[in-house]
Enzyme design. Structure first.
Site, PDB file in Angstrom:
ATOM      1  N   GLN A 174       6.627   3.966   1.016  1.00  0.00           N
ATOM      2  CA  GLN A 174       5.581   4.955   0.727  1.00  0.00           C
ATOM      3  C   GLN A 174       4.278   4.277   0.315  1.00  0.00           C
ATOM      4  OE1 GLN A 174       5.745   7.999   1.403  1.00  0.00           O
ATOM      5  NE2 GLN A 174       7.786   8.829   1.128  1.00  0.00           N
ATOM      6  N   PHE A 183      18.476   8.496   6.788  1.00  0.00           N
ATOM      7  CA  PHE A 183      17.093   8.000   6.981  1.00  0.00           C
ATOM      8  C   PHE A 183      16.634   7.371   5.658  1.00  0.00           C
ATOM      9  CE2 PHE A 183      17.749  11.993   9.303  1.00  0.00           C
ATOM     10  CZ  PHE A 183      17.487  11.636  10.619  1.00  0.00           C
ATOM     11  N   ASN A 231      15.721  12.267   4.651  1.00  0.00           N
ATOM     12  CA  ASN A 231      14.294  11.934   4.508  1.00  0.00           C
ATOM     13  C   ASN A 231      13.792  11.437   5.867  1.00  0.00           C
ATOM     14  OD1 ASN A 231      11.779  11.274   3.398  1.00  0.00           O
ATOM     15  ND2 ASN A 231      12.458   9.209   2.866  1.00  0.00           N
ATOM     16  N   CYS A 249     -13.476   0.998   1.264  1.00  0.00           N
ATOM     17  CA  CYS A 249     -12.803   2.305   1.190  1.00  0.00           C
ATOM     18  C   CYS A 249     -12.279   2.539  -0.229  1.00  0.00           C
ATOM     19  CB  CYS A 249     -11.644   2.354   2.190  1.00  0.00           C
ATOM     20  SG  CYS A 249     -10.580   3.797   1.977  1.00  0.00           S
ATOM     21  N   GLU A 307      20.211   3.985   7.716  1.00  0.00           N
ATOM     22  CA  GLU A 307      18.838   3.782   8.201  1.00  0.00           C
ATOM     23  C   GLU A 307      18.921   2.903   9.438  1.00  0.00           C
ATOM     24  OE1 GLU A 307      15.177   3.335   9.134  1.00  0.00           O
ATOM     25  OE2 GLU A 307      15.506   4.576   7.355  1.00  0.00           O
ATOM     26  N   CYS A 318       7.859  14.775   5.253  1.00  0.00           N
ATOM     27  CA  CYS A 318       6.423  14.472   5.308  1.00  0.00           C
ATOM     28  C   CYS A 318       5.743  15.377   6.336  1.00  0.00           C
ATOM     29  CB  CYS A 318       6.189  12.997   5.637  1.00  0.00           C
ATOM     30  SG  CYS A 318       6.896  12.489   7.212  1.00  0.00           S
ATOM     31  N   CYS A 356     -10.784  11.021   5.579  1.00  0.00           N
ATOM     32  CA  CYS A 356     -10.515  11.946   4.471  1.00  0.00           C
ATOM     33  C   CYS A 356     -11.286  13.245   4.718  1.00  0.00           C
ATOM     34  CB  CYS A 356     -10.923  11.319   3.140  1.00  0.00           C
ATOM     35  SG  CYS A 356      -9.967   9.864   2.695  1.00  0.00           S
TER      36      CYS A 356
END
Length: 375
Positions: free
Chosen positions: A212, A241, A307, A87, A262, A334, A14
């Site tokens: 996701q 996709f 996507n 985490c 897909e 993304c 991060c």
């Protein structure tokens, strides 16, 4: 977000953790506006964000250490192992699972794979949680099936400790490379898919289907796409996709014709199951390559939703969409860099609307939804 691992210099995943979320959103928005600077954008919608910790529904843990004292986490570049069970990106519900898995690894004799020596069996632990009922899917990634009988024998103890484990599998990944999973999946439970629900839409997660990792933001992403589509005169659309069908299942209406494409058969099995549950008979999902499917079609839908993975949709599909010229394209990305590159290859379209979704807090990554309209 406070993180002891970061503060101790043990994890740097991060990279933006010291910046407040509003600053992170400003930096991401500036990056997106810079990437789209050459294109007039009619409407910039406010960015969407979710919780800043405990939001992940998935843990991908490298297994290292010894069979008696396994570590679950990652390997640094120099090969040093790091345990990441604490985490703060993981929800509190993951802690008891990690706590039970460590003694289970010893019970089942699953020797952690040693990368330097190319010895051992257990490479990764992959854990996914459903937000709808708290059910979990656990996958053991092994080098071979050598320890499979031992694992099966020890499994009842683990299931007794963790009744929330609905789907348990072994994935065989024999290659000495940092590849997360192999092709062979062996189910150790009767149930083979995890039930999830976003915005009253049933979704299914199978072992080798992409899903996701930030459900709070993903559900808003799907709902936004649905709202955009409902504002348009759409009777026929493609969802390319499509993964497990998240976008298409949200956007479809009973009188709409929709085809979802897909390449992963596991994901298509999930999408078909959801469509059947919703009673949507005009939805078709097929396991094919999206570019090959699109370029083989004669009829043109009013809307194509794409996507793609990080590499984008690429020039061949851009060229075909330009020739086919659907009235609308919704692009979910993304990787805004490849999206901008693809939009450059679609000169016949203007950008009507853009919205940023902060799917990956504390990092430079984000998701973006863009509505393109034929000029």
């Amino acid at each position: 977000m406070q993180c002891a691992l970061y503060d101790a210099g043990r994890c740097r995943s991060c990279q933006w953790i010291t910046q407040p979320i509003p600053e992170q959103l400003s930096a991401k928005t500036a990056d997106l506006k810079n990437l789209l600077a050459d294109f007039p954008v009619e409407e910039w919608c406010a960015p969407v964000s979710g919780p800043e910790q405990g939001f992940r529904n998935k843990a991908k843990m490298v297994v290292s250490g010894s069979v008696e004292k396994p570590l679950l986490g990652m390997l640094h570049r120099d090969g040093t192992p790091e345990d990441l069970c604490d985490c703060p990106l993981y929800p509190a519900s993951f802690a008891p699972v990690f706590a039970a898995l460590k003694p289970f690894i010893a019970r089942a004799g699953l020797t952690p794979y040693n990368v330097a020596r190319k010895r051992g069996e257990l490479k990764y632990i992959l854990l996914t949680e459903s937000q709808s009922d708290g059910g979990m899917m656990l996958r053991f990634v092994l080098r071979s099936d050598t320890k499979l009988a031992q694992l099966r024998k020890a499994l009842p103890w683990l299931q007794e400790q963790l009744p929330q484990l609905k789907v348990i599998t072994v994935n065989i990944q024999p290659v000495h490379m940092a590849i997360m999973e192999g092709e062979t999946e062996i189910y150790l439970t009767e149930q083979q898919a995890l039930a999830e629900r976003f915005n009253d839409v049933p979704l299914w997660i199978r072992p080798q289907s992409f899903f996701q990792t930030n459900p709070a933001v993903a559900s808003q992403l799907y709902a936004t796409a649905r709202d955009w589509v409902r504002q348009l005169p759409i009777k026929h659309m493609w969802d390319l996709f499509c993964g497990v069908g998240g976008f298409g299942l949200h956007c479809a209406t009973p009188d709409m014709q929709l085809t979802g494409i897909e390449i992963a058969p596991e994901a298509i099995a999930c999408a078909k199951q959801s469509a059947a549950e919703l009673g949507l008979t005009r939805l078709q999902f097929q396991a094919l390559d999206s570019t090959q499917f699109a370029s083989a079609q004669g009829e043109v839908p009013e809307l194509v939703l794409v996507n793609p993975p990080r590499r984008g949709i690429g020039k061949p599909l851009c060229d075909y969409l330009s020739t086919m010229a659907p009235r609308f394209i919704i692009y979910s990305s993304c990787n805004a860099q490849t999206m901008a590159k693809d939009i450059r290859e679609l000169p016949g379209y203007r950008i009507e609307r853009v919205q940023l979704f902060d799917m990956f807090p504390h990092t430079a990554h984000y998701e973006v939804l863009t509505l393109l309209v034929k000029q």
